[in-house]
Design a protein around this motif. Structure first.
Motif, PDB file in Angstrom:
ATOM      1  N   PRO A  95     -64.702  11.860  67.050  1.00 30.71           N
ATOM      2  CA  PRO A  95     -63.786  11.791  65.914  1.00 30.71           C
ATOM      3  C   PRO A  95     -62.340  11.553  66.343  1.00 30.71           C
ATOM      4  O   PRO A  95     -61.507  11.171  65.523  1.00 30.71           O
ATOM      5  CB  PRO A  95     -63.940  13.167  65.258  1.00 30.71           C
ATOM      6  N   GLY A 140     -63.097   7.386  67.998  1.00 31.34           N
ATOM      7  CA  GLY A 140     -64.010   6.438  67.366  1.00 31.34           C
ATOM      8  C   GLY A 140     -64.913   5.745  68.353  1.00 31.34           C
ATOM      9  O   GLY A 140     -65.660   4.827  67.997  1.00 31.34           O
ATOM     10  N   ASN A 178     -73.833  10.526  61.877  1.00 36.94           N
ATOM     11  CA  ASN A 178     -73.558  10.643  63.306  1.00 36.94           C
ATOM     12  C   ASN A 178     -74.603  11.548  63.947  1.00 36.94           C
ATOM     13  O   ASN A 178     -75.221  12.390  63.285  1.00 36.94           O
ATOM     14  CB  ASN A 178     -72.152  11.209  63.540  1.00 36.94           C
ATOM     15  N   GLY A 229     -69.373   1.456  62.827  1.00 31.20           N
ATOM     16  CA  GLY A 229     -68.541   2.020  61.780  1.00 31.20           C
ATOM     17  C   GLY A 229     -69.010   3.349  61.232  1.00 31.20           C
ATOM     18  O   GLY A 229     -68.417   3.868  60.278  1.00 31.20           O
ATOM     19  N   THR A 230     -70.063   3.918  61.809  1.00 33.26           N
ATOM     20  CA  THR A 230     -70.527   5.238  61.363  1.00 33.26           C
ATOM     21  C   THR A 230     -69.390   6.246  61.456  1.00 33.26           C
ATOM     22  O   THR A 230     -68.674   6.324  62.464  1.00 33.26           O
ATOM     23  CB  THR A 230     -71.703   5.722  62.228  1.00 33.26           C
ATOM     24  N   ASP A 231     -69.196   7.030  60.403  1.00 36.99           N
ATOM     25  CA  ASP A 231     -68.163   8.063  60.369  1.00 36.99           C
ATOM     26  C   ASP A 231     -68.528   9.164  61.368  1.00 36.99           C
ATOM     27  O   ASP A 231     -69.586   9.788  61.233  1.00 36.99           O
ATOM     28  CB  ASP A 231     -68.070   8.643  58.960  1.00 36.99           C
ATOM     29  N   GLY A 251     -69.393  12.235  59.586  1.00 40.93           N
ATOM     30  CA  GLY A 251     -70.360  12.103  58.507  1.00 40.93           C
ATOM     31  C   GLY A 251     -71.754  12.510  58.941  1.00 40.93           C
ATOM     32  O   GLY A 251     -72.036  12.685  60.132  1.00 40.93           O
ATOM     33  N   GLU A 269     -68.094  -1.196  68.157  1.00 39.39           N
ATOM     34  CA  GLU A 269     -67.144  -0.456  67.322  1.00 39.39           C
ATOM     35  C   GLU A 269     -65.777  -1.144  67.255  1.00 39.39           C
ATOM     36  O   GLU A 269     -64.864  -0.625  66.603  1.00 39.39           O
ATOM     37  CB  GLU A 269     -66.970   0.967  67.857  1.00 39.39           C
ATOM     38  N   GLU A 329     -62.513  20.854  61.757  1.00 36.56           N
ATOM     39  CA  GLU A 329     -62.664  19.478  62.222  1.00 36.56           C
ATOM     40  C   GLU A 329     -61.424  18.963  62.953  1.00 36.56           C
ATOM     41  O   GLU A 329     -61.017  17.804  62.804  1.00 36.56           O
ATOM     42  CB  GLU A 329     -63.039  18.560  61.048  1.00 36.56           C
TER      43      GLU A 329
END
Length: 606
Positions: free
Chosen positions: A84, A87, A58, A50-52, A55, A516, A165
């Motif tokens: 991104p 996922g 990562n 679940g790491t962004d 963010g 994930e 982004e």
């Protein structure tokens, strides 16, 4: 031994503004080598589920391989991160001068592992085995060509799309001629505030046994079918091939042939070319052309996705659109599909725009809006076609695991359906391309042929991408998978152990994706492909859902995965991953596997 072993990584902590050197565990170096394999090992170890992706937690690895700088063909580096766009796990590769310079600047290190997030945009400068951070200043906002001009050394940078982004922003080098393209590594770099990496290093030269190997394999590459094909037409010939066999996605996936393919195919490129990359080498690189955006090197993906995919038949227009993506730092395949989505959505009155297939100027405007997120439509499409579909309901362009597909339509080659569905980074033709053989013998291929070909290619490429080998020159290494090269630098492997390594890497990436939340439901194709192909040699063909599900069952069985697509405990142990897997990763129940099943299947020929 003819070269130093790459034993370390440089860890770049952008939050702390600190660069440190640390050793790579010896068993990681042997079992995962470098590039994709080592990147997967670090990501699985250091990222929580679940790491962004955008963010600070990562990671972004810019990794070499243990043979970087010595192999024939174009040197490459691997950009490895959590995507991104999807996922999922992402590995993307780029050639050009940056990889050679990085190999020279870090002769005993595998590359850079970037974490954290800078308070203000920065540039990382690498030289003499070390690296340092400095403010990016006015470079923030500049396009990829301007950044390359402004910095000394060999540069890997982001353009405006990465800064904003965009989910399929690239990392560009050589002024935008080369890109780590698919999946949005450039967006990760932008979220971290890292505008560019400038490397000062003299490319290493092979000596002794490595020099002998280089000469022998370079000759083999030049004389190989792949080397002759690349010398004649590079990847731009893919347009002519795909059109000939009826799998060239056209006007937003509405057909399999393009009446005006000759206008953007190999002969058109040759006529417009001002020269080749690596001119004078035994196997030259891409074709250079002049455009209104400056010099460009259009690839097959450019011509297919921004040409046939948008119904644009003028080569100059297509080259200009490709150069626009290069300058802004966007993946041409995803960007082309995004524009095609908007054009089709307009056609079916799901979107109110003046966009139309064949309109190059309108396409260029939308590409600029996407990179800048300056309009509602541009902002929506910057997050990918899947995001646009969810927000509008217009289901017009296919994706797999949220990644837009390249231009080979799987209705004309069922093996491509399996390759797309099981690709670890989403809809991708680079992991396996059975279309190259299946398109000429569609009715002769069995489910076993397709499964063996796809698994074999996925495993072999996982090995070669852990070595970080040129995709095309690497064809000459399929016989022993680089074993004799590795022995020349003191790493003891044989073909069997390297085949297992490739399967190990592929399975570890699957475990990352399973953690994930990915499973069988994600290994699928959109319903579009159940509609008959409307034209060309593949007219009337579909991806039959029942046959596809049976093929997926056979794929899982051959891999030693459960019917849900989860690697089993037995498979994990067999591949030496038992001590790697954490308690958060679900494993499947071991199915009954036929005695003659070979989970390391190998494609017929090379």
């Amino acid at each position: 031994m003819s070269s130093p072993l790459r034993r370390d990584v440089l860890r770049v902590d952008l939050s702390a503004g600190r660069v440190s050197r640390e050793p790579i565990p010896a068993d990681w170096r042997r079992e995962f080598l470098g590039g994709k394999g080592l990147g997967a090992r670090y990501l699985y170890d250091e990222l929580d589920a679940g790491t962004d992706p955008l963010g600070p937690d990562n990671r972004l690895a810019l990794f070499l391989g243990p043979l970087s700088g010595y192999l024939p063909g174009e040197s490459r580096y691997a950009a490895v991160t959590k995507s991104p766009l999807t996922g999922a796990f992402l590995d993307s590769y780029s050639g050009g001068s940056f990889a050679d310079a990085l190999a020279g600047a870090l002769p005993d290190a595998m590359g850079l592992l970037v974490e954290g997030e800078a308070d203000e945009p920065v540039v990382l400068t690498v030289r003499d085995g070390d690296a340092a951070l400095s403010p990016a200043g006015d470079l923030w906002g500049a396009d990829t060509a301007a950044v390359d001009d402004a910095l000394d050394g060999s540069v890997a940078c982001i353009g405006p799309a990465g800064e904003r982004e965009v989910a399929y922003a690239t990392i560009a080098s050589d002024g935008g001629d080369h890109h780590a393209g698919r999946g949005g590594a450039g967006a990760v770099m932008g979220a971290k505030g890292l505008k560019a990496v400038a490397v000062h290093g003299t490319p290493p030269k092979p000596t002794g046994e490595l020099a002998d190997l280089h000469a022998r394999y370079a000759d083999a590459y030049r004389d190989d079918d792949t080397g002759r094909w690349q010398a004649a037409g590079e990847t731009v010939e893919s347009v002519d091939f795909a059109n000939e066999v009826g799998v060239l996605s056209t006007r937003g996936w509405q057909g399999g042939t393009f009446d005006d393919a000759a206008g953007i195919g190999i002969e058109a490129v040759r006529e417009a070319s001002t020269g080749r990359e690596n001119e004078g080498e035994a196997v030259p690189g891409g074709f250079r052309v002049d455009t209104d955006e400056g010099e460009a090197v259009p690839r097959g993906g450019t011509l297919m996705s921004l040409g046939a995919g948008l119904g644009i038949d003028d080569f100059d227009d297509v080259a200009r659109l490709g150069a626009t993506c290069d300058r802004l730092g966007m993946d041409v395949i995803s960007a082309g599909n995004a524009v095609a989505w908007a054009m089709r959505a307009t056609d079916v009155d799901a979107l109110d725009t003046d966009l139309a297939f064949g309109d190059a100027d309108g396409a260029e405007r939308l590409l600029t809006e996407i990179a800048s997120r300056s309009t509602d439509l541009g902002d929506t499409l910057a997050d990918g076609v899947e995001a646009a579909r969810e927000r509008s309901g217009a289901n017009t362009v296919p994706t797999v695991k949220s990644m837009e597909l390249p231009a080979y339509d799987p209705r004309g080659a069922a093996g491509m359906a399996l390759a797309y569905a099981t690709s670890d980074r989403g809809g991708c033709h680079r992991r396996a391309r059975p279309v190259e053989r299946e398109a000429f013998a569609r009715d002769e291929w069995s489910t076993a042929d397709r499964v063996t070909t796809v698994i074999g290619a996925q495993n072999v490429r996982s090995t070669l991408w852990s070595l970080v080998v040129d995709d095309f020159a690497g064809e000459t290494m399929w016989q022993d998978l680089g074993a004799e090269w590795l022995r020349a630098v003191g790493i003891d492997h044989d073909r069997d152990s390297l085949a297992t390594l490739g399967e190990r890497v592929w399975t570890l990436v699957r475990l990352f994706n399973v953690r994930e939340g990915f499973d069988r439901d994600d290994d699928t194709l959109p319903e579009l492909f159940e509609e008959p192909m409307p034209d060309g040699p593949a007219a009337g063909r579909t991806v039959d859902r029942e046959a596809f599900e049976a093929m997926l069952d056979a794929y899982y069985e051959a891999r030693g995965w459960s019917p849900d697509g989860l690697p089993t405990a037995d498979t994990v142990e067999r591949l030496g991953l038992g001590a790697v897997v954490d308690s958060e990763t679900p494993l499947g129940v071991t199915p009954a596997v036929a005695d003659d099943a070979d989970p390391r299947g190998h494609p017929h020929g090379s």
